[in-house]
Scaffold this active site. Sequence first.
Site, short mmCIF file in Angstrom:
data_model
loop_
_atom_site.label_atom_id
_atom_site.label_comp_id
_atom_site.label_asym_id
_atom_site.label_seq_id
_atom_site.Cartn_x
_atom_site.Cartn_y
_atom_site.Cartn_z
N PHE A 188 0.93 -0.97 0.00
CA PHE A 188 0.15 -0.07 0.12
C PHE A 188 0.89 1.05 0.12
O PHE A 188 1.42 1.48 1.11
CB PHE A 188 -0.94 -0.12 1.35
CG PHE A 188 -1.84 0.78 1.37
CD1 PHE A 188 -3.05 1.02 0.64
CD2 PHE A 188 -1.70 2.21 2.37
CE1 PHE A 188 -4.21 1.76 0.94
CE2 PHE A 188 -2.65 3.11 2.54
CZ PHE A 188 -4.02 3.04 1.85
N GLU A 233 4.27 9.79 1.72
CA GLU A 233 5.62 10.55 1.35
C GLU A 233 6.25 11.39 2.29
O GLU A 233 5.76 11.51 3.47
CB GLU A 233 4.92 11.33 0.19
CG GLU A 233 4.37 10.77 -1.08
CD GLU A 233 3.84 11.53 -2.09
OE1 GLU A 233 4.14 12.99 -1.80
OE2 GLU A 233 3.11 11.14 -3.00
N ARG A 255 -8.24 -0.06 10.30
CA ARG A 255 -7.99 0.66 11.69
C ARG A 255 -8.47 -0.14 12.84
O ARG A 255 -7.70 -0.36 13.92
CB ARG A 255 -8.50 2.08 11.60
CG ARG A 255 -7.58 3.13 10.84
CD ARG A 255 -8.12 4.41 10.79
NE ARG A 255 -7.09 5.34 10.27
CZ ARG A 255 -7.40 6.59 9.41
NH1 ARG A 255 -8.66 6.71 9.66
NH2 ARG A 255 -6.52 7.21 8.89
N GLN A 279 2.00 -4.31 46.80
CA GLN A 279 0.99 -3.60 46.33
C GLN A 279 1.11 -2.86 45.22
O GLN A 279 0.33 -2.66 44.36
CB GLN A 279 0.43 -2.88 47.65
CG GLN A 279 -1.00 -2.10 47.39
CD GLN A 279 -1.59 -1.14 48.42
OE1 GLN A 279 -1.01 -0.25 48.56
NE2 GLN A 279 -2.65 -1.77 48.96
N GLU A 316 -0.73 4.09 9.48
CA GLU A 316 -2.35 4.14 9.23
C GLU A 316 -3.02 5.53 9.97
O GLU A 316 -4.16 5.10 10.44
CB GLU A 316 -3.08 2.68 9.44
CG GLU A 316 -2.49 1.75 8.48
CD GLU A 316 -3.08 0.43 8.70
OE1 GLU A 316 -4.40 0.45 8.85
OE2 GLU A 316 -2.59 -0.68 8.71
N GLU A 356 -2.55 11.53 16.94
CA GLU A 356 -2.82 12.89 16.69
C GLU A 356 -3.83 12.97 15.59
O GLU A 356 -4.72 13.72 15.48
CB GLU A 356 -1.66 13.84 16.42
CG GLU A 356 -0.65 14.01 17.58
CD GLU A 356 0.04 12.57 17.69
OE1 GLU A 356 0.99 12.76 18.90
OE2 GLU A 356 0.29 11.78 16.91
#
Length: 384
Positions: free
Chosen positions: A115, A119, A233, A269, A356, A360
């Site tokens: 895929f 760029e 996704r 703990q 993919e 952000e």
Amino acid sequence: MAGFALDPEQEQWCERLRALAAERLVPLAGKGEPGRVNRPLLAALGEHGLLERVFGAGALELCLLRESLAYGCTEAETALALQGLGAHPVLSAGSAAQRERWLPGVRAGRTVAAFALSEAGAGSDAAALALAARPDGVGGWRLSGEKRWISNAPEADFYTVFARTGEGPGAKGVSAFLVPADRPGLSGEALDMLSPHAIGALRFDGVPVGPEDLLGEPGRGFRVAMETLNRFRPSVGAFAVGMARAALDATLAHTAHRTAFGGVLGDLQAVAHRVAEMATRTEAARLLVYAAAGAYDADSGSPDVPRRAAMAKLLATETAQYVVDHAVQLHGAVALQRGHLLEHLYREVRAPRIYEGASEVQRTIIARSLYGGQAGHGPAGVDR
């Protein structure tokens, strides 16, 4: 599946996949060369019918497949996912001739797909891509420019390539092409990356393509790319969940038996609470991934599918980073030794937060969806 609890048949299938990964796929992965396409591993995925599942499965089944393989053999999971990502545009938008020519080999693990979207100047902002498709005067185009950070490059047998044909500005002027690797003017080189699988750069020096190479209609390629990413996704999130579960199980076993300070680590703990947090976050991510996959299977064209997919990828990949990092901390120096499961996962877990669509970008997709029904604009940088 009721309430996102797997039924017994699904649980058994996942268990068989984990066993297959451990017994058959891990040895093949170990024989592969880092940074190279592992063709014997791909052939094994085809032999066991797993690549066929990628193209015939619903989104939930794809998530279960990727999660189970990731738990036992991340190399196999990645090889499988890259075949799906590279070839899904052919399945969804290709002509009958393109599907007949390329998909049987992909399903069998003989033909390597890739895929080619990213760029150097158009990673997260995919609509800003600059690879030019200029008319050649006889009904076709010449591709000129570069692609970078392309998984399976430069060893793939064909590339799904997105280039600017100029029918409109931004995303409206992008077309998708199926470009065989032997086209004149196409060359590439491997990139030395943290990830152990093949990633490379491609150079297009007037590569000829014609109408028969189009995937869909001219100027509609960005839609092909986004439909593919929306499909995969949630399952990127499943890959992350598989790694998180593997790290969590390793941590449970380690802290339940490792003696320190007069007892086992799990009696402390601070350790027990950290493991509880790791488990809770992993379970939350798993449920969100399954919910996003279920929404896609119910109606892939629903406007809330991109938001759900973005939420699933965001939470699962960020969670996996958290879980693996804390697993390394609780194991100590042994987890940083080359060949240790957690050393491997520590390298693998970083990339899914970027590819993919970086975290952000997922937050932007989510915010735009949330503010889409509001008058005016949302927060800075989040326009309707």
